[in-house]
Design an enzyme around this catalytic site. Structure first.
Site, PDB file in Angstrom:
ATOM      1  N   SER A 115       0.817  -1.220   0.000  1.00  0.00           N
ATOM      2  CA  SER A 115       0.000   0.000   0.000  1.00  0.00           C
ATOM      3  C   SER A 115       0.850   1.270   0.000  1.00  0.00           C
ATOM      4  CB  SER A 115      -1.065  -0.107   1.090  1.00  0.00           C
ATOM      5  OG  SER A 115      -0.931   0.711   2.183  1.00  0.00           O
ATOM      6  N   ASP A 126       9.573   5.931 -10.468  1.00  0.00           N
ATOM      7  CA  ASP A 126       9.111   6.488 -11.742  1.00  0.00           C
ATOM      8  C   ASP A 126       9.736   7.848 -12.042  1.00  0.00           C
ATOM      9  OD1 ASP A 126       7.550   4.269 -12.077  1.00  0.00           O
ATOM     10  OD2 ASP A 126       5.653   5.358 -12.295  1.00  0.00           O
ATOM     11  N   LYS A 140      -0.623  -4.531  -3.019  1.00  0.00           N
ATOM     12  CA  LYS A 140      -1.875  -4.198  -2.324  1.00  0.00           C
ATOM     13  C   LYS A 140      -2.244  -2.781  -2.711  1.00  0.00           C
ATOM     14  CE  LYS A 140      -5.116  -4.296   0.871  1.00  0.00           C
ATOM     15  NZ  LYS A 140      -5.845  -3.159   0.316  1.00  0.00           N
TER      16      LYS A 140
END
Length: 205
Positions: A115, A126, A140
């Site tokens: 999460s 990224d 998750k």
């Protein structure tokens, strides 16, 4: 009572932050840790998110804001209903500005990183702010709503998916590290930590 965070400045100059969860108070604790890092002479940062099950989304956004210019996407919430995606953006905290130019940053993850851990690590990966080292994360990356049914039954409905800034769905397969390092049970028996070792090696290059 487990600590939420530990910090250590190693003798080789690597500043280590071990974050155990994204709790309500971890925003302030992380700010303190980042302030300590800023005051150190180090430009090498290692963030250990292994075994961190996540927690508050806003804590992940807040932590990403130390490393990304204001307005950069941190995570995208996709309801899958064709409604517009909701983009959570960096607040652009400027404490580390001087350090960011030559920051060496590694994040450690494993199958227990979930999460908010995946959101923070995915954004850093990224935006090419950090290299991610370890094993595939938990996957998750969904938002769940709990609906109370008759007789006290709780029904969890997944209402949205989290995507990294480049649009990778965290819930499909988790994050793939830049450097995949398998850690075996034998390693931990022998007090070896190959994931940490790889992270240190990259920072000391």
């Amino acid at each position: 009572n487990m600590p939420t965070i530990d910090t250590e400045l190693r003798s080789d100059g690597i500043f280590v932050i071990k974050l155990y969860s994204f709790s309500a108070n971890s925003i302030n604790l992380f700010k303190n840790a980042i302030t300590k890092f800023k005051e150190s002479k180090s430009n090498k940062l290692l963030l250990d998110l292994r075994g961190n099950p996540g927690g508050y989304l806003n804590a992940a956004i807040d932590m990403a804001s130390w490393f990304l210019p204001k307005g950069k996407p941190v995570v995208i919430e996709d309801s899958g209903t064709g409604e517009e995606q909701k983009i959570f953006r960096s607040k652009g905290y400027e404490l580390l500005n001087k350090k960011l130019a030559n920051l060496k940053f590694v994040i450690l993850i494993d199958g227990g990183s979930a999460s908010a851990s995946e959101i923070l690590a995915g954004a850093m990966q990224d935006h090419k702010v950090a290299k991610v080292v370890g094993v595939q994360s938990f996957g998750k990356g969904s938002v769940q709503e709990v609906v109370k049914m008759d007789k006290g039954t709780l029904l969890k409905i997944t209402v949205a998916k989290w995507l990294t800034p480049n649009g990778v769905s965290i819930s499909e397969k988790g994050l793939t590290p830049d450097y995949v390092v398998e850690a075996s049970a034998k390693d931990s028996e022998n007090k070896k930590d190959p994931i940490m070792e790889k992270g240190i090696e990259l920072l000391n290059k």
